[in-house]
Design an enzyme around this catalytic site. Sequence first.
Site, PDB file in Angstrom:
ATOM      1  N   GLY A   1      10.137  -4.845   2.810  1.00 51.32           N
ATOM      2  CA  GLY A   1      11.232  -3.874   3.068  1.00 51.32           C
ATOM      3  C   GLY A   1      12.562  -4.004   2.425  1.00 51.32           C
ATOM      4  O   GLY A   1      13.234  -5.041   2.727  1.00 51.32           O
TER       5      GLY A   1
ATOM      6  N   CYS B   1       2.797   3.092   9.656  1.00 55.75           N
ATOM      7  CA  CYS B   1       2.926   4.407   9.237  1.00 55.75           C
ATOM      8  C   CYS B   1       3.491   5.185  10.428  1.00 55.75           C
ATOM      9  O   CYS B   1       2.955   5.461  11.256  1.00 55.75           O
ATOM     10  CB  CYS B   1       1.492   5.035   8.603  1.00 55.75           C
ATOM     11  SG  CYS B   1       1.839   6.642   7.882  1.00 55.75           S
TER      12      CYS B   1
ATOM     13  N   PRO C   1       0.864  -1.301   0.056  1.00 57.09           N
ATOM     14  CA  PRO C   1       0.121   0.149   0.180  1.00 57.09           C
ATOM     15  C   PRO C   1       0.855   1.268  -0.010  1.00 57.09           C
ATOM     16  O   PRO C   1       1.581   1.240   0.701  1.00 57.09           O
ATOM     17  CB  PRO C   1      -0.758  -0.166   1.338  1.00 57.09           C
ATOM     18  CG  PRO C   1      -0.148  -0.956   2.266  1.00 57.09           C
ATOM     19  CD  PRO C   1       0.673  -1.866   1.336  1.00 57.09           C
ATOM     20  N   MET C   2       0.536   2.119  -0.992  1.00 57.09           N
ATOM     21  CA  MET C   2       1.386   3.507  -0.870  1.00 57.09           C
ATOM     22  C   MET C   2       0.611   4.603  -1.218  1.00 57.09           C
ATOM     23  O   MET C   2      -0.296   4.702  -2.223  1.00 57.09           O
ATOM     24  CB  MET C   2       2.710   3.260  -2.016  1.00 57.09           C
ATOM     25  CG  MET C   2       3.524   2.142  -1.644  1.00 57.09           C
ATOM     26  SD  MET C   2       4.926   2.204  -2.809  1.00 57.09           S
ATOM     27  CE  MET C   2       4.298   0.825  -3.991  1.00 57.09           C
ATOM     28  N   MET C   3       0.395   5.466  -0.242  1.00 55.63           N
ATOM     29  CA  MET C   3      -0.370   6.655  -0.323  1.00 55.63           C
ATOM     30  C   MET C   3       0.058   7.499  -1.597  1.00 55.63           C
ATOM     31  O   MET C   3       1.142   7.782  -1.990  1.00 55.63           O
ATOM     32  CB  MET C   3      -0.051   7.439   0.862  1.00 55.63           C
ATOM     33  CG  MET C   3      -0.723   7.203   2.164  1.00 55.63           C
ATOM     34  SD  MET C   3      -2.387   7.649   2.158  1.00 55.63           S
ATOM     35  CE  MET C   3      -2.719   8.715   3.114  1.00 55.63           C
TER      36      MET C   3
ATOM     37  N   ARG D   1       8.590   0.176  -3.482  1.00 58.19           N
ATOM     38  CA  ARG D   1       8.888   1.364  -4.594  1.00 58.19           C
ATOM     39  C   ARG D   1       9.567   0.624  -5.770  1.00 58.19           C
ATOM     40  O   ARG D   1       9.340   1.191  -6.725  1.00 58.19           O
ATOM     41  CB  ARG D   1      10.157   1.819  -3.773  1.00 58.19           C
ATOM     42  CG  ARG D   1       9.629   2.907  -2.513  1.00 58.19           C
ATOM     43  CD  ARG D   1      10.668   3.319  -1.653  1.00 58.19           C
ATOM     44  NE  ARG D   1      11.247   2.135  -0.780  1.00 58.19           N
ATOM     45  CZ  ARG D   1      11.879   2.404   0.378  1.00 58.19           C
ATOM     46  NH1 ARG D   1      12.514   3.525   0.481  1.00 58.19           N
ATOM     47  NH2 ARG D   1      12.133   1.401   1.142  1.00 58.19           N
TER      48      ARG D   1
HETATM   49  C1  LIG Z   1       5.011   6.782  -1.417  1.00 55.96           C
HETATM   50  C2  LIG Z   1       4.852   5.693  -0.379  1.00 55.96           C
HETATM   51  C3  LIG Z   1       3.492   6.038   0.331  1.00 55.96           C
HETATM   52  C4  LIG Z   1       3.444   4.834   1.311  1.00 55.96           C
HETATM   53  N1  LIG Z   1       2.162   4.818   1.919  1.00 55.96           N
HETATM   54  C5  LIG Z   1       1.848   3.907   2.772  1.00 55.96           C
HETATM   55  C6  LIG Z   1       0.656   3.475   3.215  1.00 55.96           C
HETATM   56  O1  LIG Z   1      -0.364   4.198   2.738  1.00 55.96           O
HETATM   57  N2  LIG Z   1       0.518   2.539   4.091  1.00 55.96           N
HETATM   58  C7  LIG Z   1       1.290   1.405   4.467  1.00 55.96           C
HETATM   59  O2  LIG Z   1       1.352   0.853   5.383  1.00 55.96           O
HETATM   60  N3  LIG Z   1       2.804   1.746   4.098  1.00 55.96           N
HETATM   61  C8  LIG Z   1       2.886   2.914   3.173  1.00 55.96           C
HETATM   62  N4  LIG Z   1       4.436   3.017   2.641  1.00 55.96           N
HETATM   63  C9  LIG Z   1       5.286   2.022   2.953  1.00 55.96           C
HETATM   64  C10 LIG Z   1       5.232   0.841   2.096  1.00 55.96           C
HETATM   65  O3  LIG Z   1       4.105  -0.002   2.185  1.00 55.96           O
HETATM   66  C11 LIG Z   1       6.253  -0.300   2.500  1.00 55.96           C
HETATM   67  O4  LIG Z   1       5.924  -0.846   3.722  1.00 55.96           O
HETATM   68  C12 LIG Z   1       7.648   0.488   2.254  1.00 55.96           C
HETATM   69  O5  LIG Z   1       7.958   1.226   1.175  1.00 55.96           O
HETATM   70  C13 LIG Z   1       8.816  -0.484   2.392  1.00 55.96           C
HETATM   71  O6  LIG Z   1       8.745  -1.388   1.161  1.00 55.96           O
HETATM   72  P1  LIG Z   1       9.893  -1.148  -0.046  1.00 55.96           P
HETATM   73  O7  LIG Z   1      11.121  -1.231   0.512  1.00 55.96           O
HETATM   74  O8  LIG Z   1       9.756  -2.403  -0.777  1.00 55.96           O
HETATM   75  O9  LIG Z   1       9.371  -0.074  -0.575  1.00 55.96           O
HETATM   76  C14 LIG Z   1       4.336   3.965   1.721  1.00 55.96           C
HETATM   77  C15 LIG Z   1       5.699   3.965   0.954  1.00 55.96           C
HETATM   78  C16 LIG Z   1       5.794   5.022   0.089  1.00 55.96           C
HETATM   79  C17 LIG Z   1       7.253   4.710  -0.737  1.00 55.96           C
END
Ligand SMILES: Cc1cc2nc3c(=O)[nH]c(=O)nc-3n(C[C@H](O)[C@H](O)[C@H](O)COP(=O)(O)O)c2cc1C
Length: 328
Positions: A207, A95, A12-14, A229
């Site tokens: 992560g 978050c 999930p990414m806002m 990401r």
């Molecule tokens: C732009 C953005 C928005 C995010 N929004 C949320 C969110 O709404 N809820 C959530 O649980 N995590 C959110 N995250 C965290 C991601 O879900 C994830 O846990 C974090 O990016 C680590 O994973 P990655 O290293 O594969 O990116 C967000 C991350 C990014 C980059």
Amino acid sequence: MRNLSHRFCVAPMMDWTDRHCRYFHRRLSRHARLYTEMITAPALKHGDVPRHLDFDPSEQPLALQLGGSDPADLAHAAMLGERWGYDEINLNCGCPSERVQTGSFGACLMADPGLVARCVRAMRETVTVPVTVKHRIGLDASQDYGFVRDFVGTVADAGCGAFIVHARNAVLRGLSPKENREIPPLRYEVVHRLKRDFPHATIVLNGGLADWRAIEQELGTVDGVMLGRIAYHDPYFLAHVDARLFGSDEPPPTRAAVVEAMLPYVTAQVARGTPLRAIARHMLGLYHGVSGGRRYRQLLSDARRLKEAGAGLLREALAEVENSGSEP
Ligand SMILES: Cc1cc2nc3c(=O)[nH]c(=O)nc-3n(C[C@H](O)[C@H](O)[C@H](O)COP(=O)(O)O)c2cc1C
């Protein structure tokens, strides 16, 4: 115990994983489990529910991520999510943003596992779809494994069967959300230990995962992986998910086939008044690392053209990369 439903998840990414992004990601993988952006329970109580919850059925399997800390509000939001057809309700306990802390939800909820358990129980009493939790491995500088173990234990006792673990601490003061995704060190061994201590729970590691070797290695220990990401910035990564992790013998779609599969959707959305930019912005990374990709990105981020154009601009961008000889 292995549960394949969470084998590969897109985080999930806002502001990123909105419905247009998810529709696009689904053209790349049939089996990846997709998540909404966090939607707060108060927004579903007072706001425009269809605007927040509508999705295209092809996005499924799809989880609704909720933010909140009031059991009754969360139960109401979960009920709406189930009615809308979501396959899972996920509670955000990871978050770290200040705005979220003011609403006392997100990562600070990890300090109150009893409250999270009450939230999970209230949601489970209202819906039949699985209720899951996404969380961190600790708060601030604490390295105490007992903290996250007791959190998972308490929440599992309330009926949560799946935990998505972002393998970093959340630092509640002094770091921005972005820094909170980069600075606290990754500690996958904590997630492995959770899987050992809770063998019947579905444990999903999140992560910093960025290549297939790491993903396949982690899947030897945990039930699933979640990528954020990389999936967003290099979405063609998702094209290999079905063959590599779900035994599909269909060849991955080409990038061109993915753009073509988006055209009817784009035409229909633009006719409904959706700005082309709202869809195209999620597709900018499709030709990441491919020669000719630069021109594709330039066209799809040209503000003037985006204002005037419809699906034709996507066709034009596709023709540009194809003519540069990067795609068969
Ligand atoms: C732009 C953005 C928005 C995010 N929004 C949320 C969110 O709404 N809820 C959530 O649980 N995590 C959110 N995250 C965290 C991601 O879900 C994830 O846990 C974090 O990016 C680590 O994973 P990655 O290293 O594969 O990116 C967000 C991350 C990014 C980059």
